[in-house]
Design a protein around this motif. Sequence first.
Motif, PDB file in Angstrom:
ATOM      1  N   LEU A 208       0.852  -1.190   0.000  1.00  0.00           N
ATOM      2  CA  LEU A 208       0.000   0.000   0.000  1.00  0.00           C
ATOM      3  C   LEU A 208       0.887   1.239   0.000  1.00  0.00           C
ATOM      4  CD1 LEU A 208      -2.758   1.401   0.163  1.00  0.00           C
ATOM      5  CD2 LEU A 208      -2.601   1.218   2.659  1.00  0.00           C
ATOM      6  N   ILE A 209       0.632   2.110  -0.977  1.00  0.00           N
ATOM      7  CA  ILE A 209       1.362   3.373  -1.126  1.00  0.00           C
ATOM      8  C   ILE A 209       0.349   4.503  -0.999  1.00  0.00           C
ATOM      9  CG2 ILE A 209       2.817   4.743  -2.661  1.00  0.00           C
ATOM     10  CD1 ILE A 209       3.203   2.002  -4.261  1.00  0.00           C
ATOM     11  N   VAL A 210       0.643   5.472  -0.165  1.00  0.00           N
ATOM     12  CA  VAL A 210      -0.249   6.631  -0.013  1.00  0.00           C
ATOM     13  C   VAL A 210       0.556   7.904  -0.249  1.00  0.00           C
ATOM     14  CG1 VAL A 210      -1.751   7.937   1.540  1.00  0.00           C
ATOM     15  CG2 VAL A 210      -1.798   5.426   1.572  1.00  0.00           C
ATOM     16  N   VAL A 211       0.012   8.753  -1.125  1.00  0.00           N
ATOM     17  CA  VAL A 211       0.602  10.051  -1.436  1.00  0.00           C
ATOM     18  C   VAL A 211      -0.406  11.099  -1.003  1.00  0.00           C
ATOM     19  CG1 VAL A 211       1.516  11.529  -3.254  1.00  0.00           C
ATOM     20  CG2 VAL A 211       1.811   9.050  -3.409  1.00  0.00           C
ATOM     21  N   ASP A 212      -0.035  11.933  -0.047  1.00  0.00           N
ATOM     22  CA  ASP A 212      -0.995  12.888   0.505  1.00  0.00           C
ATOM     23  C   ASP A 212      -0.235  13.966   1.280  1.00  0.00           C
ATOM     24  OD1 ASP A 212      -3.151  14.046   2.294  1.00  0.00           O
ATOM     25  OD2 ASP A 212      -4.314  12.452   1.349  1.00  0.00           O
ATOM     26  N   PRO A 213      -0.695  15.211   1.240  1.00  0.00           N
ATOM     27  CA  PRO A 213      -0.039  16.244   2.057  1.00  0.00           C
ATOM     28  C   PRO A 213      -0.157  15.977   3.559  1.00  0.00           C
ATOM     29  CG  PRO A 213      -1.425  17.253   0.363  1.00  0.00           C
ATOM     30  CD  PRO A 213      -1.730  15.786   0.368  1.00  0.00           C
ATOM     31  N   ARG A 214      -1.217  15.230   3.950  1.00  0.00           N
ATOM     32  CA  ARG A 214      -1.456  14.984   5.373  1.00  0.00           C
ATOM     33  C   ARG A 214      -1.188  13.526   5.729  1.00  0.00           C
ATOM     34  NH1 ARG A 214      -7.023  15.244   6.422  1.00  0.00           N
ATOM     35  NH2 ARG A 214      -7.207  14.287   4.388  1.00  0.00           N
ATOM     36  N   LEU A 215      -0.756  13.288   6.935  1.00  0.00           N
ATOM     37  CA  LEU A 215      -0.609  11.923   7.432  1.00  0.00           C
ATOM     38  C   LEU A 215      -1.984  11.447   7.889  1.00  0.00           C
ATOM     39  CD1 LEU A 215       1.162   9.496   8.135  1.00  0.00           C
ATOM     40  CD2 LEU A 215       1.567  10.535  10.368  1.00  0.00           C
ATOM     41  N   THR A 216      -2.723  10.862   6.963  1.00  0.00           N
ATOM     42  CA  THR A 216      -4.093  10.416   7.228  1.00  0.00           C
ATOM     43  C   THR A 216      -4.087   9.000   7.808  1.00  0.00           C
ATOM     44  OG1 THR A 216      -4.261   9.458   5.029  1.00  0.00           O
ATOM     45  CG2 THR A 216      -4.915  11.773   5.267  1.00  0.00           C
ATOM     46  N   ARG A 217      -5.276   8.489   8.120  1.00  0.00           N
ATOM     47  CA  ARG A 217      -5.369   7.110   8.610  1.00  0.00           C
ATOM     48  C   ARG A 217      -4.958   6.129   7.512  1.00  0.00           C
ATOM     49  NH1 ARG A 217     -10.869   6.198  11.939  1.00  0.00           N
ATOM     50  NH2 ARG A 217      -9.811   4.278  12.505  1.00  0.00           N
ATOM     51  N   SER A 218      -5.245   6.468   6.253  1.00  0.00           N
ATOM     52  CA  SER A 218      -4.793   5.615   5.140  1.00  0.00           C
ATOM     53  C   SER A 218      -3.271   5.614   5.084  1.00  0.00           C
ATOM     54  CB  SER A 218      -5.361   6.122   3.808  1.00  0.00           C
ATOM     55  OG  SER A 218      -6.762   6.071   3.798  1.00  0.00           O
ATOM     56  N   ALA A 219      -2.675   6.803   5.209  1.00  0.00           N
ATOM     57  CA  ALA A 219      -1.213   6.929   5.167  1.00  0.00           C
ATOM     58  C   ALA A 219      -0.566   6.166   6.319  1.00  0.00           C
ATOM     59  CB  ALA A 219      -0.810   8.392   5.201  1.00  0.00           C
ATOM     60  N   ALA A 220      -1.197   6.187   7.486  1.00  0.00           N
ATOM     61  CA  ALA A 220      -0.648   5.498   8.650  1.00  0.00           C
ATOM     62  C   ALA A 220      -0.608   3.985   8.443  1.00  0.00           C
ATOM     63  CB  ALA A 220      -1.466   5.837   9.888  1.00  0.00           C
ATOM     64  N   ALA A 221      -1.480   3.463   7.572  1.00  0.00           N
ATOM     65  CA  ALA A 221      -1.534   2.025   7.306  1.00  0.00           C
ATOM     66  C   ALA A 221      -0.625   1.614   6.152  1.00  0.00           C
ATOM     67  CB  ALA A 221      -2.969   1.618   6.997  1.00  0.00           C
ATOM     68  N   ALA A 222      -0.010   2.588   5.480  1.00  0.00           N
ATOM     69  CA  ALA A 222       0.742   2.311   4.249  1.00  0.00           C
ATOM     70  C   ALA A 222       2.130   1.743   4.508  1.00  0.00           C
ATOM     71  CB  ALA A 222       0.864   3.594   3.438  1.00  0.00           C
ATOM     72  N   HIS A 223       2.599   0.939   3.548  1.00  0.00           N
ATOM     73  CA  HIS A 223       3.993   0.502   3.546  1.00  0.00           C
ATOM     74  C   HIS A 223       4.899   1.671   3.165  1.00  0.00           C
ATOM     75  CE1 HIS A 223       1.777  -3.317   2.814  1.00  0.00           C
ATOM     76  NE2 HIS A 223       2.684  -3.779   3.653  1.00  0.00           N
ATOM     77  N   LEU A 224       4.395   2.515   2.262  1.00  0.00           N
ATOM     78  CA  LEU A 224       5.125   3.701   1.820  1.00  0.00           C
ATOM     79  C   LEU A 224       4.190   4.901   1.879  1.00  0.00           C
ATOM     80  CD1 LEU A 224       7.085   2.667  -1.411  1.00  0.00           C
ATOM     81  CD2 LEU A 224       8.072   3.722   0.628  1.00  0.00           C
ATOM     82  N   TYR A 225       4.599   5.909   2.621  1.00  0.00           N
ATOM     83  CA  TYR A 225       3.842   7.165   2.662  1.00  0.00           C
ATOM     84  C   TYR A 225       4.731   8.262   2.103  1.00  0.00           C
ATOM     85  CZ  TYR A 225       2.148  11.597   4.525  1.00  0.00           C
ATOM     86  OH  TYR A 225       1.744  12.908   4.651  1.00  0.00           O
ATOM     87  N   ALA A 226       4.215   8.959   1.089  1.00  0.00           N
ATOM     88  CA  ALA A 226       4.963  10.049   0.466  1.00  0.00           C
ATOM     89  C   ALA A 226       4.201  11.358   0.659  1.00  0.00           C
ATOM     90  CB  ALA A 226       5.173   9.774  -1.022  1.00  0.00           C
ATOM     91  N   PRO A 227       4.667  12.220   1.579  1.00  0.00           N
ATOM     92  CA  PRO A 227       4.030  13.533   1.702  1.00  0.00           C
ATOM     93  C   PRO A 227       4.421  14.410   0.516  1.00  0.00           C
ATOM     94  CG  PRO A 227       5.890  13.357   3.210  1.00  0.00           C
ATOM     95  CD  PRO A 227       5.764  12.030   2.524  1.00  0.00           C
ATOM     96  N   MET A 228       3.523  15.302   0.151  1.00  0.00           N
ATOM     97  CA  MET A 228       3.801  16.232  -0.946  1.00  0.00           C
ATOM     98  C   MET A 228       3.065  17.536  -0.690  1.00  0.00           C
ATOM     99  SD  MET A 228       1.287  15.136  -3.985  1.00  0.00           S
ATOM    100  CE  MET A 228      -0.476  15.117  -3.677  1.00  0.00           C
ATOM    101  N   ARG A 229       3.457  18.583  -1.443  1.00  0.00           N
ATOM    102  CA  ARG A 229       2.752  19.852  -1.350  1.00  0.00           C
ATOM    103  C   ARG A 229       1.353  19.702  -1.928  1.00  0.00           C
ATOM    104  NH1 ARG A 229       7.881  21.894  -3.429  1.00  0.00           N
ATOM    105  NH2 ARG A 229       9.021  22.759  -1.670  1.00  0.00           N
ATOM    106  N   SER A 230       0.396  20.329  -1.284  1.00  0.00           N
ATOM    107  CA  SER A 230      -0.982  20.290  -1.766  1.00  0.00           C
ATOM    108  C   SER A 230      -1.067  20.825  -3.194  1.00  0.00           C
ATOM    109  CB  SER A 230      -1.859  21.141  -0.834  1.00  0.00           C
ATOM    110  OG  SER A 230      -3.200  21.065  -1.237  1.00  0.00           O
ATOM    111  N   GLY A 231      -1.801  20.110  -4.044  1.00  0.00           N
ATOM    112  CA  GLY A 231      -2.023  20.560  -5.415  1.00  0.00           C
ATOM    113  C   GLY A 231      -0.959  20.147  -6.412  1.00  0.00           C
ATOM    114  N   THR A 232       0.009  19.339  -5.994  1.00  0.00           N
ATOM    115  CA  THR A 232       1.092  18.947  -6.908  1.00  0.00           C
ATOM    116  C   THR A 232       0.938  17.500  -7.394  1.00  0.00           C
ATOM    117  OG1 THR A 232       2.566  18.294  -5.087  1.00  0.00           O
ATOM    118  CG2 THR A 232       2.711  20.585  -5.855  1.00  0.00           C
ATOM    119  N   ASP A 233      -0.269  16.967  -7.297  1.00  0.00           N
ATOM    120  CA  ASP A 233      -0.562  15.577  -7.653  1.00  0.00           C
ATOM    121  C   ASP A 233      -0.152  15.248  -9.092  1.00  0.00           C
ATOM    122  OD1 ASP A 233      -2.511  16.891  -5.832  1.00  0.00           O
ATOM    123  OD2 ASP A 233      -3.252  14.868  -5.517  1.00  0.00           O
TER     124      ASP A 233
END
Length: 203
Positions: free
Chosen positions: A42-67
Amino acid sequence: MTNHITDLANADAILIIGGNPAENHPVAFKWIARAMEKGAKLIVVDPRLTRSAAAAHLYAPMRSGTDIAFLGGMINYILQNKLYLEDYVRGYTNASFLINPNFGFSDGVFAGYDAAKRTYDKSTWAYQLDAEGLPKRDATLNDPNSVFQWLKKHYSRYTLDRVSAITGTPQDLLEAVYKTYAETGKPDKAGTIMYAMGQTQHT
């Protein structure tokens, strides 16, 4: 994603970008959990550390709007490293179709742009057709007018350096995400992207 949520259980890699199904769609997340039980990443890309991100093998924070830049970098990485399933790309997509030779693209602007009117003449935005009106193809994918070569040209700007500068995501983490997802570019693997409104609302 465009398939049914139960099909998430069959994925080997799941990329969530622009959404948070652990909180906002727990029924869908149940099927993600089932995939993870079978070894899916599970990979999550999100500006915030969400509950989905907390469950991920890889969490990649990014600037909002740069998807879009983040995904452009992934497309470029996959193309440059030939991490796609070539038989599928050649036989089941429009990658081999040939585009009008008068089509062009430069610095973010496509052929036919009228700056005064701020409109496009899209007459060159078309496939080359044979005598039966079907798109001409190049099975080698090497013709410079093929959709595949234009795709490579268009996304070549999205280098790890540039994407990192735009998104704020460190290069090593970008590459880890891209590499992990690209491992599904094989005949016996499946990847899915859950993009939700975070993608459909960006350009």
